[in-house]
Motif scaffolding. Structure first.
Motif, PDB file in Angstrom:
ATOM      1  N   GLU A   5      11.331   6.815   9.815  1.00 36.60           N
ATOM      2  CA  GLU A   5      10.588   7.175   8.611  1.00 36.60           C
ATOM      3  C   GLU A   5      10.485   8.692   8.538  1.00 36.60           C
ATOM      4  O   GLU A   5      10.306   9.373   9.545  1.00 36.60           O
ATOM      5  CB  GLU A   5       9.188   6.549   8.683  1.00 36.60           C
ATOM      6  N   ASP A   8       6.671  12.836   3.997  1.00 31.51           N
ATOM      7  CA  ASP A   8       6.850  13.399   2.661  1.00 31.51           C
ATOM      8  C   ASP A   8       6.083  14.699   2.443  1.00 31.51           C
ATOM      9  O   ASP A   8       6.243  15.354   1.424  1.00 31.51           O
ATOM     10  CB  ASP A   8       6.459  12.369   1.599  1.00 31.51           C
ATOM     11  N   ALA A   9       5.231  15.090   3.366  1.00 27.54           N
ATOM     12  CA  ALA A   9       4.440  16.321   3.250  1.00 27.54           C
ATOM     13  C   ALA A   9       4.048  16.775   4.658  1.00 27.54           C
ATOM     14  O   ALA A   9       4.201  16.021   5.626  1.00 27.54           O
ATOM     15  CB  ALA A   9       3.182  16.060   2.415  1.00 27.54           C
ATOM     16  N   ALA A  78       6.867  18.739   6.476  1.00 26.21           N
ATOM     17  CA  ALA A  78       7.460  17.790   5.535  1.00 26.21           C
ATOM     18  C   ALA A  78       8.945  17.628   5.850  1.00 26.21           C
ATOM     19  O   ALA A  78       9.592  18.574   6.306  1.00 26.21           O
ATOM     20  CB  ALA A  78       7.283  18.294   4.105  1.00 26.21           C
ATOM     21  N   ASN A  79       9.437  16.429   5.645  1.00 29.64           N
ATOM     22  CA  ASN A  79      10.836  16.066   5.872  1.00 29.64           C
ATOM     23  C   ASN A  79      11.205  15.895   7.341  1.00 29.64           C
ATOM     24  O   ASN A  79      12.375  15.682   7.662  1.00 29.64           O
ATOM     25  CB  ASN A  79      11.803  17.037   5.193  1.00 29.64           C
ATOM     26  N   LYS A  82       9.040  10.924  11.369  1.00 31.07           N
ATOM     27  CA  LYS A  82       7.689  10.552  11.782  1.00 31.07           C
ATOM     28  C   LYS A  82       7.750  10.010  13.209  1.00 31.07           C
ATOM     29  O   LYS A  82       8.460   9.049  13.484  1.00 31.07           O
ATOM     30  CB  LYS A  82       7.138   9.494  10.840  1.00 31.07           C
TER      31      LYS A  82
END
Length: 186
Positions: A5, A8-9, A78-79, A82
Protein backbone atom coordinates in the motif's frame (compact mmCIF):
# COMPACT_ATOMS: atom_id res chain seq x y z
CA UNK A 1 2.65 -11.12 -3.17
CA UNK A 2 0.31 -8.14 -3.29
CA UNK A 3 1.78 -4.72 -4.06
CA UNK A 4 2.51 -2.69 -0.91
CA UNK A 5 0.00 0.00 0.00
CA UNK A 6 1.24 3.50 -0.83
CA UNK A 7 0.65 6.47 1.48
CA UNK A 8 -1.37 9.29 -0.09
CA UNK A 9 -0.01 12.06 2.18
CA UNK A 10 2.68 12.69 4.77
CA UNK A 11 1.91 10.23 7.56
CA UNK A 12 3.17 9.95 11.13
CA UNK A 13 3.59 7.15 13.64
CA UNK A 14 4.21 7.78 17.33
CA UNK A 15 6.36 5.18 19.10
CA UNK A 16 6.77 4.59 22.83
CA UNK A 17 9.97 2.73 23.67
CA UNK A 18 9.46 0.76 26.86
CA UNK A 19 11.58 -1.58 28.96
CA UNK A 20 10.39 -5.17 28.76
CA UNK A 21 8.89 -6.19 32.10
CA UNK A 22 10.93 -8.91 33.78
CA UNK A 23 9.11 -12.22 33.85
CA UNK A 24 11.99 -14.29 35.19
CA UNK A 25 15.05 -13.48 37.27
CA UNK A 26 15.75 -9.89 38.32
CA UNK A 27 19.07 -9.93 36.45
CA UNK A 28 17.12 -9.35 33.21
CA UNK A 29 16.29 -5.81 34.33
CA UNK A 30 20.00 -5.05 34.68
CA UNK A 31 21.71 -2.22 36.48
CA UNK A 32 20.76 1.37 35.64
CA UNK A 33 23.84 1.94 33.48
CA UNK A 34 22.98 -1.16 31.42
CA UNK A 35 19.75 0.51 30.30
CA UNK A 36 21.22 3.90 29.28
CA UNK A 37 20.50 4.99 25.71
CA UNK A 38 23.14 6.65 23.50
CA UNK A 39 21.35 6.57 20.12
CA UNK A 40 18.36 5.00 18.45
CA UNK A 41 17.39 3.72 15.03
CA UNK A 42 13.87 2.97 13.79
CA UNK A 43 13.57 0.42 11.00
CA UNK A 44 10.34 -0.23 9.09
CA UNK A 45 9.39 -3.03 6.71
CA UNK A 46 6.66 -3.80 4.22
CA UNK A 47 4.84 -7.13 4.15
CA UNK A 48 7.54 -8.64 1.93
CA UNK A 49 10.42 -8.12 4.41
CA UNK A 50 11.76 -5.08 2.46
CA UNK A 51 12.88 -1.89 4.24
CA UNK A 52 10.68 1.22 4.13
CA UNK A 53 12.56 4.46 4.72
CA UNK A 54 11.18 7.04 7.14
CA UNK A 55 12.17 10.66 6.57
CA UNK A 56 13.11 11.37 10.17
CA UNK A 57 12.09 11.31 13.79
CA UNK A 58 12.32 13.37 16.94
CA UNK A 59 13.03 12.04 20.44
CA UNK A 60 10.81 13.08 23.33
CA UNK A 61 11.37 12.33 27.02
CA UNK A 62 9.51 9.39 28.50
CA UNK A 63 6.22 10.27 30.19
CA UNK A 64 4.88 7.10 31.77
CA UNK A 65 6.89 6.60 34.94
CA UNK A 66 10.16 4.70 34.91
CA UNK A 67 9.04 2.16 32.32
CA UNK A 68 9.13 4.41 29.26
CA UNK A 69 12.62 5.12 28.01
CA UNK A 70 11.69 7.48 25.17
CA UNK A 71 8.96 8.32 22.73
CA UNK A 72 9.39 9.43 19.16
CA UNK A 73 7.34 10.63 16.22
CA UNK A 74 8.38 9.24 12.84
CA UNK A 75 7.38 10.75 9.49
CA UNK A 76 6.72 8.86 6.26
CA UNK A 77 6.50 11.05 3.17
CA UNK A 78 3.60 10.88 0.73
CA UNK A 79 3.99 8.19 -1.92
CA UNK A 80 6.15 6.00 0.34
CA UNK A 81 5.23 2.37 0.84
CA UNK A 82 3.19 1.91 4.01
CA UNK A 83 5.16 -0.17 6.51
CA UNK A 84 3.57 -3.18 8.19
CA UNK A 85 6.16 -3.80 10.93
CA UNK A 86 9.08 -2.18 12.73
CA UNK A 87 12.21 -2.74 14.80
CA UNK A 88 13.94 -0.36 17.19
CA UNK A 89 17.69 -0.59 17.74
CA UNK A 90 19.18 1.32 20.66
CA UNK A 91 22.94 1.80 21.12
CA UNK A 92 23.98 0.76 17.63
CA UNK A 93 27.24 1.37 15.77
CA UNK A 94 26.57 4.31 13.36
CA UNK A 95 29.03 2.78 10.87
CA UNK A 96 26.49 -0.05 10.40
CA UNK A 97 23.48 2.27 9.93
CA UNK A 98 23.43 2.07 6.13
CA UNK A 99 23.63 -1.72 6.30
CA UNK A 100 20.76 -1.83 8.81
CA UNK A 101 18.61 0.55 6.73
CA UNK A 102 19.10 -1.32 3.44
CA UNK A 103 18.90 -4.91 4.71
CA UNK A 104 15.84 -7.10 4.87
CA UNK A 105 14.17 -7.76 8.21
CA UNK A 106 15.68 -11.24 8.35
CA UNK A 107 19.19 -9.91 7.64
CA UNK A 108 18.90 -7.24 10.34
CA UNK A 109 17.78 -9.82 12.90
CA UNK A 110 20.88 -11.88 12.13
CA UNK A 111 23.16 -8.83 12.44
CA UNK A 112 21.62 -7.86 15.78
CA UNK A 113 22.23 -11.29 17.28
CA UNK A 114 25.96 -10.49 16.92
CA UNK A 115 25.78 -6.91 18.27
CA UNK A 116 25.93 -6.89 22.07
CA UNK A 117 27.52 -3.53 22.92
CA UNK A 118 28.64 -0.22 21.43
CA UNK A 119 31.50 1.84 22.92
CA UNK A 120 31.84 5.62 22.65
CA UNK A 121 34.59 8.09 23.57
CA UNK A 122 37.97 8.02 25.28
CA UNK A 123 38.03 6.47 27.76
CA UNK A 124 35.39 4.27 26.17
CA UNK A 125 31.93 4.15 27.70
CA UNK A 126 30.07 0.98 26.90
CA UNK A 127 26.37 0.94 25.99
CA UNK A 128 24.37 -2.26 25.65
CA UNK A 129 22.63 -2.84 22.33
CA UNK A 130 18.87 -3.16 22.82
CA UNK A 131 16.13 -4.11 20.42
CA UNK A 132 12.60 -5.51 20.31
CA UNK A 133 12.00 -8.38 22.72
CA UNK A 134 14.92 -10.76 22.32
CA UNK A 135 14.79 -14.35 23.44
CA UNK A 136 16.14 -17.77 22.63
CA UNK A 137 13.69 -20.19 21.07
CA UNK A 138 14.33 -23.92 21.43
CA UNK A 139 11.16 -25.79 20.51
CA UNK A 140 12.93 -29.10 20.01
CA UNK A 141 14.55 -29.28 23.47
CA UNK A 142 17.97 -29.75 21.91
CA UNK A 143 21.16 -27.76 22.22
CA UNK A 144 20.38 -26.03 18.89
CA UNK A 145 18.83 -22.63 19.55
CA UNK A 146 17.57 -19.87 17.32
CA UNK A 147 17.83 -16.24 18.39
CA UNK A 148 14.49 -14.57 17.82
CA UNK A 149 13.80 -10.84 17.63
CA UNK A 150 10.13 -9.99 17.36
CA UNK A 151 9.23 -7.13 15.06
CA UNK A 152 6.17 -5.09 16.04
CA UNK A 153 3.21 -5.23 13.66
CA UNK A 154 1.71 -1.89 12.63
CA UNK A 155 -2.02 -1.42 12.15
CA UNK A 156 -4.05 1.34 10.48
CA UNK A 157 -4.73 2.77 13.96
CA UNK A 158 -1.00 3.54 14.34
CA UNK A 159 -0.90 5.97 11.39
CA UNK A 160 -2.03 9.61 11.49
CA UNK A 161 -1.71 12.94 9.78
CA UNK A 162 -0.09 15.79 11.67
CA UNK A 163 -2.22 18.71 12.72
CA UNK A 164 -0.02 20.34 15.35
CA UNK A 165 2.85 22.78 15.09
CA UNK A 166 5.31 20.42 16.80
CA UNK A 167 4.66 17.55 14.35
CA UNK A 168 3.07 15.21 16.87
CA UNK A 169 1.19 12.38 15.24
CA UNK A 170 -2.57 12.35 15.68
CA UNK A 171 -2.68 8.56 15.33
CA UNK A 172 -5.19 7.08 17.72
CA UNK A 173 -2.84 4.36 18.95
CA UNK A 174 0.89 4.86 19.55
CA UNK A 175 3.08 1.83 18.92
CA UNK A 176 4.54 0.40 22.13
CA UNK A 177 7.88 -1.26 21.45
CA UNK A 178 9.29 -3.26 24.34
CA UNK A 179 13.09 -3.36 24.20
CA UNK A 180 15.71 -5.22 26.14
CA UNK A 181 19.43 -5.82 26.02
CA UNK A 182 20.48 -8.33 23.39
CA UNK A 183 23.20 -9.55 25.78
CA UNK A 184 20.64 -10.39 28.48
CA UNK A 185 18.88 -12.94 26.32
CA UNK A 186 21.22 -14.23 23.64
Amino acid sequence: PAAPEVLDADTYVKVNIMATPSTRADYELGEGYENEVYNGLFLFYDGDDHPVEASGFTWNPGTDGENVAKSATIKFPANANKPTSMLVILNYDPEKETTYRTSSLTEVKNLLAESLTYSVGTPAKQYYTMTNAVYTNDDTNTSDTEDVICEVALTDANFGKTGTADGEADAATPVNVYVERVAAKV
